[in-house]
Design a protein around this motif. Structure first.
Motif, mmCIF file in Angstrom:
data_model
loop_
_atom_site.group_PDB
_atom_site.id
_atom_site.type_symbol
_atom_site.label_atom_id
_atom_site.label_comp_id
_atom_site.label_asym_id
_atom_site.label_seq_id
_atom_site.Cartn_x
_atom_site.Cartn_y
_atom_site.Cartn_z
ATOM 1 N N ALA A 249 0.816 -1.218 0.000
ATOM 2 C CA ALA A 249 0.000 0.000 0.000
ATOM 3 C C ALA A 249 0.850 1.268 0.000
ATOM 4 C CB ALA A 249 -0.946 -0.008 1.193
ATOM 5 N N ARG A 250 2.021 1.234 0.667
ATOM 6 C CA ARG A 250 2.832 2.449 0.784
ATOM 7 C C ARG A 250 3.553 2.795 -0.510
ATOM 8 N NH1 ARG A 250 5.716 1.779 6.753
ATOM 9 N NH2 ARG A 250 3.766 1.635 7.964
ATOM 10 N N VAL A 251 3.647 1.874 -1.439
ATOM 11 C CA VAL A 251 4.350 2.161 -2.687
ATOM 12 C C VAL A 251 3.636 3.253 -3.475
ATOM 13 C CG1 VAL A 251 5.090 1.159 -4.884
ATOM 14 C CG2 VAL A 251 5.346 -0.140 -2.780
ATOM 15 N N GLY A 252 2.317 3.282 -3.403
ATOM 16 C CA GLY A 252 1.572 4.315 -4.116
ATOM 17 C C GLY A 252 1.922 5.711 -3.650
ATOM 18 N N TRP A 253 2.054 5.903 -2.332
ATOM 19 C CA TRP A 253 2.426 7.214 -1.800
ATOM 20 C C TRP A 253 3.843 7.584 -2.215
ATOM 21 C CZ3 TRP A 253 -1.210 10.276 -0.144
ATOM 22 C CH2 TRP A 253 -2.388 9.719 0.381
ATOM 23 N N ILE A 254 4.748 6.608 -2.257
ATOM 24 C CA ILE A 254 6.123 6.902 -2.671
ATOM 25 C C ILE A 254 6.165 7.345 -4.131
ATOM 26 C CG2 ILE A 254 8.406 5.874 -3.021
ATOM 27 C CD1 ILE A 254 7.829 4.052 -0.673
ATOM 28 N N VAL A 255 5.416 6.669 -4.992
ATOM 29 C CA VAL A 255 5.373 7.048 -6.408
ATOM 30 C C VAL A 255 4.776 8.434 -6.583
ATOM 31 C CG1 VAL A 255 4.385 6.445 -8.643
ATOM 32 C CG2 VAL A 255 5.284 4.650 -7.160
ATOM 33 N N LEU A 256 3.745 8.757 -5.806
ATOM 34 C CA LEU A 256 3.132 10.082 -5.884
ATOM 35 C C LEU A 256 4.122 11.169 -5.475
ATOM 36 C CD1 LEU A 256 0.687 11.890 -6.347
ATOM 37 C CD2 LEU A 256 -0.045 11.398 -4.006
ATOM 38 N N GLN A 257 4.869 10.931 -4.404
ATOM 39 C CA GLN A 257 5.865 11.913 -3.979
ATOM 40 C C GLN A 257 6.956 12.096 -5.029
ATOM 41 O OE1 GLN A 257 7.268 10.752 -0.108
ATOM 42 N NE2 GLN A 257 5.215 10.727 0.794
ATOM 43 N N LEU A 258 7.397 11.009 -5.637
ATOM 44 C CA LEU A 258 8.407 11.117 -6.682
ATOM 45 C C LEU A 258 7.892 11.922 -7.880
ATOM 46 C CD1 LEU A 258 9.935 7.507 -6.678
ATOM 47 C CD2 LEU A 258 10.963 9.603 -5.793
ATOM 48 N N CYS A 259 6.636 11.725 -8.230
ATOM 49 C CA CYS A 259 6.059 12.499 -9.335
ATOM 50 C C CYS A 259 6.028 13.985 -9.016
ATOM 51 C CB CYS A 259 4.650 11.989 -9.657
ATOM 52 S SG CYS A 259 4.595 10.319 -10.354
ATOM 53 N N LEU A 260 5.665 14.323 -7.773
ATOM 54 C CA LEU A 260 5.656 15.729 -7.375
ATOM 55 C C LEU A 260 7.059 16.319 -7.401
ATOM 56 C CD1 LEU A 260 3.090 15.640 -4.411
ATOM 57 C CD2 LEU A 260 2.722 16.494 -6.731
ATOM 58 N N VAL A 261 8.052 15.568 -6.945
ATOM 59 C CA VAL A 261 9.432 16.057 -6.963
ATOM 60 C C VAL A 261 9.897 16.301 -8.390
ATOM 61 C CG1 VAL A 261 11.821 15.419 -6.465
ATOM 62 C CG2 VAL A 261 10.054 15.009 -4.758
ATOM 63 N N VAL A 262 9.611 15.372 -9.286
ATOM 64 C CA VAL A 262 10.002 15.547 -10.686
ATOM 65 C C VAL A 262 9.319 16.762 -11.294
ATOM 66 C CG1 VAL A 262 9.861 14.496 -12.967
ATOM 67 C CG2 VAL A 262 10.527 13.107 -11.013
#
Length: 381
Positions: A249-262
């Motif tokens: 479940a936590r992988v989705g939040w990590i991917v979202l944060q990476l998208c925001l950083v990019v």
């Protein structure tokens, strides 16, 4: 300090105003592409699957029924059938490799409304249509030869290699069509219809003569059709897990944060999007030099015909509006109107505007002078 802050704020606002239209265009393009891909993508499925666009599927028949105003309810379990059934509905039992047990067949038997059995197996036929049995002969379609309205309106149909049925006893009022490939009788206030093949209802089978009409007449006899086609054994799960079920479940939040950083890095390091800047041309070429250069090119290639055609075309484009004529006017009208306006000899005007190409340079020079004189007089008239 205040001036610097206001300048920075104004720059950010200008960037956002420009960037938002770019983002909106990207969203629209992605949305249109996704919808087009979804609508045009092939949909595989089993035989008589209402969502399958393969030759053995039945998506075409479902679409025709919905266009006709019939409500098609797809059900892949008994609970969905019982929930959607009405006294004025039609239960269409499609052929499937997942057989029901005795309890499931009894539940189907208690469902209100009419029943249409398409290529039923022995167990299903004996439970839901106990008044009929399989006959010895095989039907290959042809004329209905019965008084059933759905069949007589469709006429000839191609029911190749179809099972045929007959009544179990003589007391049953059985209507047999297409040599027994289609039968119908009434029992307990409901109409039971059985057809020995499903080929004429598939996407490829509808193209043959009479099949589409017969399929629509049978399946569209009621305002609601419950298309029952189980895709697994009743009460069991298919056990298939999607890739999303395997991701923590936590992988989705990590991917979202990476998208925001990019996205923030792209805005920070990206090229500044601002208004277009007008720049002066490095060289200004006079019109006379351009004309002289083009004339020399014509002369070097001895293209007197092209030079004369260019001169005549230019004069006509400028003179025709002054004469009140359109670009599609015929040469005779142009010559007559020009002669009346400037009182020039019609032969001279016809030669100047529509004559043959000059044979030498001197004749080309004379032609240009004549065209210049005609244009000047038209402009002054």
């Amino acid at each position: 300090m205040t001036t610097t802050s206001s300048t920075v704020g104004s720059t950010v606002v200008k960037r956002w105003r420009t960037l938002r239209w770019v983002l909106l265009a990207l969203v629209v393009i992605v949305g249109v592409s996704a919808v087009s891909t979804y609508l045009t993508a092939p949909r595989p499925g089993g035989r008589m699957d209402p969502e399958a666009t393969s030759p053995d599927g039945a998506h075409a028949l479902v679409t025709l029924l919905e266009d006709r105003g019939v409500e098609v309810v797809t059900a892949d379990d008994l609970a969905g059938v019982e929930r959607s059934a009405r006294p004025n509905s039609l239960l269409l039992v499609a052929p499937t490799p997942y057989f029901l047990d005795d309890d499931g067949l009894q539940r189907l038997k208690k469902v209100p409304g009419d029943v249409l059995l398409v290529e039923p197996v022995s167990r299903t036929r004996e439970s839901l249509a106990p008044k009929i049995r399989t006959a010895a002969e095989t039907s290959f379609g042809g004329e209905p030869n019965c008084d059933l309205r759905e069949a007589t309106r469709a006429g000839s149909a191609q029911l190749d290699l179809s099972d045929t049925y007959e009544a179990v006893d003589d007391d049953t009022m059985l209507t047999r069509c297409y040599d027994g490939a289609l039968v119908r009788y009434r029992e307990g206030g409901r109409t039971v219809t059985a057809v020995g093949t499903a080929d004429f209802m598939t996407n490829s089978g509808l193209l043959q003569e009479g099949n589409a009409a017969l399929a629509m007449n049978l399946a569209g006899a009621r305002p609601r059709v419950i298309w029952y086609m189980p895709k697994q054994i009743e009460g069991e799960s298919d056990g298939a897990a999607s890739i999303m079920d395997l991701i923590p479940a936590r992988v989705g939040w990590i991917v979202l944060q990476l998208c925001l950083v990019v996205a923030f890095v792209a805005l920070w390091r990206g090229r500044r999007i601002g208004p277009l800047v007008a720049e002066d041309l490095p060289v200004v070429v006079r019109a006379s030099e351009t004309v002289e250069g083009r004339g020399r090119l014509y002369r070097s290639r001895r293209a007197r015909d092209r030079a004369a055609s260019a001169l005549r075309t230019a004069v006509l484009q400028r003179a025709l509006p002054r004469l009140g004529l359109g670009t599609g006017s015929d040469p005779a009208s142009v010559v007559t109107t020009t002669a009346q306006r400037i009182r020039y000899e019609p032969n001279a005007i016809e030669y100047a505007l529509f004559g043959p190409p000059p044979s030498d340079d001197a004749e080309l020079v004379n032609l240009s002078r004549l065209l210049d004189d005609i244009e000047r007089q038209v402009a002054d008239s």
